[in-house]
Each structure stands twice: as structure tokens, then as C-alpha cells.
Design an enzyme around this catalytic site. Structure first.
Site, mmCIF file in Angstrom:
data_model
loop_
_atom_site.group_PDB
_atom_site.id
_atom_site.type_symbol
_atom_site.label_atom_id
_atom_site.label_comp_id
_atom_site.label_asym_id
_atom_site.label_seq_id
_atom_site.Cartn_x
_atom_site.Cartn_y
_atom_site.Cartn_z
ATOM 1 N N HIS A 209 0.851 -1.190 0.000
ATOM 2 C CA HIS A 209 0.000 0.000 0.000
ATOM 3 C C HIS A 209 0.889 1.243 0.000
ATOM 4 C CE1 HIS A 209 0.977 -0.528 4.243
ATOM 5 N NE2 HIS A 209 0.520 0.675 4.502
ATOM 6 N N ASP B 40 5.943 4.647 4.958
ATOM 7 C CA ASP B 40 6.896 3.695 5.515
ATOM 8 C C ASP B 40 6.976 2.405 4.707
ATOM 9 O OD1 ASP B 40 4.247 3.408 6.535
ATOM 10 O OD2 ASP B 40 4.956 2.078 8.111
#
Length: 308
Positions: free
Chosen positions: A63, A67
Site C-alpha cells: 500500500h 513507511d
């Protein structure tokens, strides 16, 4: 000799710490090098871990939270800088294609690498061949997919049985390809060899896809951002606890559980293992940056029947 190992490049969650880089995982699987979720700093972690750009054959993004993806610009540009000679296939949620495009062309560079984009819009196989790579939609505030690598089941030839029937040399290959040689069937001189499974599950709440991805996995790499004391917080932000991850592993027939994606609020990594151990009695790895985790050797018996 084939190599099947996970090179851990980063294990932090939202922000890096002094000891944990943001996410990044390179799966070496025979001739494949699958880079999962390259977060910020991944290119430098690759250097520290001895991973070359030429090792990468696929990039899989679960996704588009930073991060898990802000390392893409550096990695993509490094593919061209190092003149990677083979195509590199990139898989990511189709709803984030505009983010991928921005990061692919974040700055000026001379693009020479053959980077092929494969946006994912629905559950199912996304790459087939000697291995099958599947994706399933997870439950997170932004669209996210988990990944599952499947090696087909095969058969192991039994030298003693082959000798008994006088089968040797090219005839062995013929029997493997055709399934029969004279009066001998392949089953007469071989035994089942279950294919291996690898699952990669990042940011998600508990959902059916987590179990489907994890089913019979030899290695399950799974986020365990929170501990059980913060279960409600995990649910609110779309994450798992170490206890939930371990319960999934126990109920899904997982052999090796790799916990990662840790919140910086917990300074003692031993707490994640202790919590997981209460639910799962298989091998547990609390991932550390730059660690190499070997995929377990093949099972010596067929896996249990998988759910459709």
C-alpha cells in the site's frame, strides 16, 4: 544449490528508530529476488545487507503509506544507474497508481531499466510460471494487498525404486515429463513433494484475507505493530497485535512466523516473542534489521487441504 531466504532491510513502523529502518524485505527464491515494501532508506540498507540492484526481479508494494513506499524513488533510479539487464516487474494497488508514477519520476534521471508496472485491482494470481504470485485485499484505511508465493506440488524420485525397475539416464526425465514409461507409472518410483508457500502480510486488521494468505505457509512475514494491551488501538488504525498474528499462524498451519513492523512505543522486542509464544508453538523470529531468515526446508508430507 537453490537459495531461499528473507533478507530483512527494515522493521520499523511509521517512523524509523536508532536501531530500526523503515520497512524493506528482499526474498531470495532460487532465481527470483522479490523486494517487498521499500520504505525510506531501503537503498542504503540494501548496500549494508549486500543486496545489489541486479538481485531484484520484482517489487511488491502492499500500500502507499510512506513507511512502505518512500524508498521507491531511490530503488527505481538505482535499477537504471546499475543497468539492471533483466525486466523488473512492479506490483502495487491500482488505486495508488498515481503515487507510483510520482515516485517513479520523482526527479530527473536517465531511465534505462526495463521496469514493468502491474497495478492490482482484484484478488487472485498476478504472476504465473514456475511460481504463482497471488494478491488479496486486506483491511486498512487505504487500499492494501497482501502477497502469497506458491510453488507447485511435485514429486521426488526414489533412486532405489528406479534401480529396481532398471530406469536410469534420459529415461528418468521421460518418466517425469510423461508420467509413464512402459509398465512403470511415475507414482511407482516417486513420492509426493509438497511445494513451498511464502506469505507477506502487512498493515491490516484481522480479516479473511489474512487467513487465506497464511494458509499452510512455510514462512509467514506479518506485521505485529502493537501488543495485546493496545488491541483497540490496533483495530482503530488498521493493524495487528503480536498475539493476533501468532493466532493466525497457529490456526493456518504456518511453520515459521516472522514478526515485524514494530511500533516505537515498545522498547523491548522480547515482549513480542513472549506474547506470540502464548499462541504459537512453531518457529518464531522477531525480525531485526539486516537479519537473514532461512525459509524452512520442504515439508516431508503433504500439507493439509487448503480452503478454496
Amino acid at each position: 544449490m537453490s537459495t531461499r531466504e528473507l533478507v530483512v532491510l527494515g522493521t520499523a513502523s511509521q517512523v524509523p528508530t536508532r536501531h530500526r529502518n523503515q520497512n524493506g524485505y528482499l526474498l531470495r527464491w532460487d532465481g527470483e529476488g522479490i523486494l517487498f515494501d521499500p520504505g525510506e532508506g531501503t537503498q542504503r540498507q540494501m548496500l549494508r545487507a549486500g543486496v545489489a540492484a541486479t538481485d531484484v526481479t520484482r517489487i511488491c508494494v502492499t500500500h502507499f503509506h510512506g513507511d512502505h513506499s518512500l524508498g521507491l524513488p531511490g530503488v527505481i533510479q538505482r535499477l537504471s544507474l546499475d543497468k539492471v539487464p533483466h525486466p523488473v516487474h512492479a506490483h502495487f494497488p491500482a488505486s495508488g497508481a498515481h503515487y507510483f508514477a510520482r515516485m517513479r519520476h520523482a526527479t530527473a534521471f536517465y531511465e534505462q531499466a526495463d521496469l514493468r508496472e502491474h497495478p492490482i485491482a482484484e484478488d487472485g494470481p498476478i504472476a504465473t510460471g514456475k511460481l504463482t504470485l497471488e494478491a488479496r485485499r486486506l483491511s486498512h484505511p487505504v487500499e492494501a494487498f497482501g502477497y502469497r508465493l506458491i510453488e507447485p506440488d511435485g514429486r521426488t524420485m526414489l533412486p532405489g525404486k528406479l534401480r529396481e525397475r532398471g530406469i536410469a539416464g534420459p529415461d528418468v526425465g521421460w518418466l517425469q515429463r510423461e508420467g509413464r514409461l512402459g509398465a512403470t507409472n511415475l507414482e511407482d518410483v516417486s513420492e509426493p513433494r509438497p511445494g513451498q508457500r511464502f506469505a507477506f502480510v502487512m498493515d491490516t486488521r484481522l480479516c479473511d484475507a489474512v487467513y487465506a494468505l497464511s494458509e499452510n505457509a512455510d514462512t509467514l512475514v506479518i506485521e505485529s505493530t502493537f501488543l495485546a494491551e493496545d488491541t483497540s488501538l490496533a483495530k482503530d488504525f488498521g493493524h495487528l497485535t503480536a498475539r493476533q498474528a501468532a493466532r493466525v499462524a497457529a490456526e493456518s498451519g504456518v511453520r515459521q512466523l516472522v514478526l515485524t513492523h514494530f511500533s516505537q512505543r515498545y522498547p523491548d522486542p522480547g515482549r513480542f516473542e513472549a506474547e506470540a509464544r502464548a499462541e504459537f508453538d512453531g518457529e518464531i523470529v522477531v525480525a531485526q534489521d539486516l537479519e537473514r531468515v532461512q525459509v524452512p526446508k520442504r515439508r516431508s508430507f503433504p500439507t493439509r487441504q487448503e480452503a478454496p
